[in-house]
Design a protein around this motif. Structure first.
Motif, PDB file in Angstrom:
ATOM      1  N   LYS A  20       0.948  -1.210   0.164  1.00 27.82           N
ATOM      2  CA  LYS A  20       0.098  -0.055  -0.178  1.00 27.82           C
ATOM      3  C   LYS A  20       0.880   1.074   0.137  1.00 27.82           C
ATOM      4  O   LYS A  20       0.387   2.236  -0.803  1.00 27.82           O
ATOM      5  CB  LYS A  20      -1.215   0.124   1.060  1.00 27.82           C
ATOM      6  CG  LYS A  20      -1.817   1.414   1.200  1.00 27.82           C
ATOM      7  CD  LYS A  20      -3.217   0.646   2.565  1.00 27.82           C
ATOM      8  CE  LYS A  20      -4.065   1.959   2.047  1.00 27.82           C
ATOM      9  NZ  LYS A  20      -5.248   1.898   2.844  1.00 27.82           N
ATOM     10  N   ASP A  59      -1.125  -7.782   4.700  1.00 23.67           N
ATOM     11  CA  ASP A  59      -1.068  -6.374   3.962  1.00 23.67           C
ATOM     12  C   ASP A  59      -0.876  -6.365   2.594  1.00 23.67           C
ATOM     13  O   ASP A  59      -2.034  -5.985   1.508  1.00 23.67           O
ATOM     14  CB  ASP A  59       0.155  -5.814   3.908  1.00 23.67           C
ATOM     15  CG  ASP A  59      -0.232  -4.204   5.456  1.00 23.67           C
ATOM     16  OD1 ASP A  59      -1.586  -5.236   6.605  1.00 23.67           O
ATOM     17  OD2 ASP A  59       0.299  -3.721   6.153  1.00 23.67           O
ATOM     18  N   CYS A  68      -4.290  -5.456  -0.388  1.00 20.69           N
ATOM     19  CA  CYS A  68      -4.187  -4.655  -1.008  1.00 20.69           C
ATOM     20  C   CYS A  68      -4.554  -5.587  -2.734  1.00 20.69           C
ATOM     21  O   CYS A  68      -4.106  -5.023  -3.553  1.00 20.69           O
ATOM     22  CB  CYS A  68      -2.129  -4.073  -1.273  1.00 20.69           C
ATOM     23  SG  CYS A  68      -2.002  -2.720  -1.840  1.00 20.69           S
ATOM     24  N   MET A 124      -8.055   3.156  -2.793  1.00 26.05           N
ATOM     25  CA  MET A 124      -6.800   3.449  -1.474  1.00 26.05           C
ATOM     26  C   MET A 124      -7.726   1.983  -0.476  1.00 26.05           C
ATOM     27  O   MET A 124      -7.329   1.291   0.498  1.00 26.05           O
ATOM     28  CB  MET A 124      -6.031   4.415  -0.969  1.00 26.05           C
ATOM     29  CG  MET A 124      -5.061   4.782  -2.136  1.00 26.05           C
ATOM     30  SD  MET A 124      -3.668   3.561  -2.688  1.00 26.05           S
ATOM     31  CE  MET A 124      -3.149   3.996  -1.273  1.00 26.05           C
ATOM     32  N   ARG A 160      -8.360  -1.149   0.577  1.00 21.82           N
ATOM     33  CA  ARG A 160      -7.153  -1.565   0.744  1.00 21.82           C
ATOM     34  C   ARG A 160      -6.483  -1.685   1.874  1.00 21.82           C
ATOM     35  O   ARG A 160      -5.750  -0.733   2.278  1.00 21.82           O
ATOM     36  CB  ARG A 160      -6.691  -1.747  -0.515  1.00 21.82           C
ATOM     37  CG  ARG A 160      -6.746  -2.272  -1.924  1.00 21.82           C
ATOM     38  CD  ARG A 160      -5.978  -0.939  -3.477  1.00 21.82           C
ATOM     39  NE  ARG A 160      -6.547  -1.114  -3.745  1.00 21.82           N
ATOM     40  CZ  ARG A 160      -6.866  -2.152  -4.969  1.00 21.82           C
ATOM     41  NH1 ARG A 160      -5.941  -2.954  -4.857  1.00 21.82           N
ATOM     42  NH2 ARG A 160      -7.519  -2.077  -6.521  1.00 21.82           N
ATOM     43  N   SER A 192      -4.565  -1.818   5.401  1.00 22.96           N
ATOM     44  CA  SER A 192      -3.368  -1.642   6.044  1.00 22.96           C
ATOM     45  C   SER A 192      -3.183  -2.223   7.704  1.00 22.96           C
ATOM     46  O   SER A 192      -4.557  -1.105   7.866  1.00 22.96           O
ATOM     47  CB  SER A 192      -2.350  -1.054   5.505  1.00 22.96           C
ATOM     48  OG  SER A 192      -1.194  -1.562   5.483  1.00 22.96           O
ATOM     49  N   ASP A 233      -2.666   1.980   8.075  1.00 26.64           N
ATOM     50  CA  ASP A 233      -3.094   2.856   8.228  1.00 26.64           C
ATOM     51  C   ASP A 233      -3.010   3.333   8.985  1.00 26.64           C
ATOM     52  O   ASP A 233      -3.517   3.185  10.513  1.00 26.64           O
ATOM     53  CB  ASP A 233      -4.467   2.768   7.411  1.00 26.64           C
ATOM     54  CG  ASP A 233      -4.652   1.996   6.016  1.00 26.64           C
ATOM     55  OD1 ASP A 233      -4.159   2.091   4.887  1.00 26.64           O
ATOM     56  OD2 ASP A 233      -5.609   1.236   6.199  1.00 26.64           O
TER      57      ASP A 233
END
Length: 351
Positions: free
Chosen positions: A110, A173, A177, A235, A238, A240, A243
């Protein structure tokens, strides 16, 4: 007008040893009519994967279209490395039709997607898709993802405990993604292992994802190129573990380079690498060895205790038959003296 169109980029991610380089090698041989360019981001300063791909160069993907960025995460060196590299590839004549980016096996995808928002390239390039590779045998054995049921049970007992590990976060992750997951090495996992791996990936994915079995990197390029996902604009879909953080950590993992003398028997080196993985909790070993009496270079790649080796090409005069192995482990598991002592026992005995 074609030059005004956004150039598509496919990000190829996946854990250590999942088969990213093998996949790209196959795409180079069968690019589906596209002229490719490739960026390889290595972990460590010895470029094994880049060397492999340069050895596969063909007119549709010549050597000058293959760029290696070693010893640095490209999403952390955007201005210095990533942007100039992309701009240089876009300026090639003839211009590539598609760029493939092979991330390091320990990379979080990401943050790389965020790099595509830089003004210098934002209007000229798009992320066609993120392809995540997952080693079916390893995932089925639970090595690159947590035991979901066990973790849930522990969390019910104590909500204050964080049961995630750096390895599981990287794996999660990468899956989160992805636009497509390629389940590699299904022959080693067997039908039951493939089914377990598929179920675990489905449990980790934040949304429904295509999961495709791929052996030896062979896949129809129409399946993974031309997705038009525009991932840089997607984004929020997706998630993570990182984040909300301005940066992401890279010090969970470390690598060392071990220079090894000429060997007489590849089987002995394989046994040493297997022993190293069992005794030192090593994640990955890759590099080259010189074998006495053999003009060809021995390519060595290991994931845990599973070691593969083959002669790939003759040594060049500039290389001087210099054997080198990159050893990657979690930061706390790197013991340089112990690693060298196992891989080069004669050196330990001489101390």
């Amino acid at each position: 007008m074609a030059n005004l169109e956004k150039l598509p980029v496919t990000v190829i991610t996946g854990f250590l040893g999942s088969g990213k380089t093998t996949l790209i090698s196959q795409l180079m041989k069968n690019p589906g009519g596209k002229r490719l360019a490739i960026v390889v981001n290595e972990f460590g300063d010895v470029g094994v994967d880049g060397e492999i791909l340069k050895g596969c160069a063909i007119p549709e993907c010549p050597v000058e279209n293959i760029v290696e960025l070693a010893n640095g995460c490209i999403c952390c060196t955007v201005a210095d490395d990533f942007i100039p590299t992309i701009e240089a590839l876009m300026a090639l004549d003839p211009r590539p039709d598609h760029i493939l980016i092979e991330t390091s096996g320990l990379a979080l995808p990401k943050p790389l997607l965020k790099a595509f928002d830089w003004p210098a390239i934002r209007s000229r390039i798009t992320v066609d898709g993120v392809i995540a590779l997952a080693d079916a045998e390893a995932v089925a054995a639970g090595r690159f993802a947590p035991d979901v049921a066990a973790v849930d049970a522990q969390r019910l007992a104590d909500d204050s405990i964080d049961h995630e590990t750096p390895l599981s976060e990287v794996f999660e992750d990468q899956i989160a993604c992805a636009d497509i997951v390629l389940l590699t090495k299904p022959d080693l996992a067997g039908p039951e292992g493939v089914a377990r791996a598929r179920a675990l990936i489905e449990s980790e994915a934040p949304r429904k994802l295509p999961i495709i079995e791929v052996a030896e990197g062979t896949v129809d390029p129409r399946v993974i190129l031309g997705l038009e996902a525009a991932a840089e604009d997607d984004m929020d879909a997706r998630p993570s573990h990182h984040d909300g953080h301005d940066d992401h950590e890279h010090d969970d993992f470390d690598s060392i380079v071990v220079d090894i003398p000429e060997i007489t028997d590849p089987a002995e080196l394989v046994a040493r690498i297997t022993d190293l993985a069992q005794r030192q909790n090593i994640l990955r070993v890759k590099g080259y060895a010189a074998v006495a009496g053999k003009p060809m270079r021995l390519l060595v790649q290991a994931v845990g205790a599973r070691v593969r080796h083959q002669y790939d090409r003759p040594w060049t005069e500039a290389e001087g038959r210099r054997g080198r192995l990159v050893v990657i482990a979690e930061h706390d598991d790197i013991d340089a003296a112990a690693i060298r002592g196992i891989l080069i026992p004669e050196a330990k005995a001489a101390e």
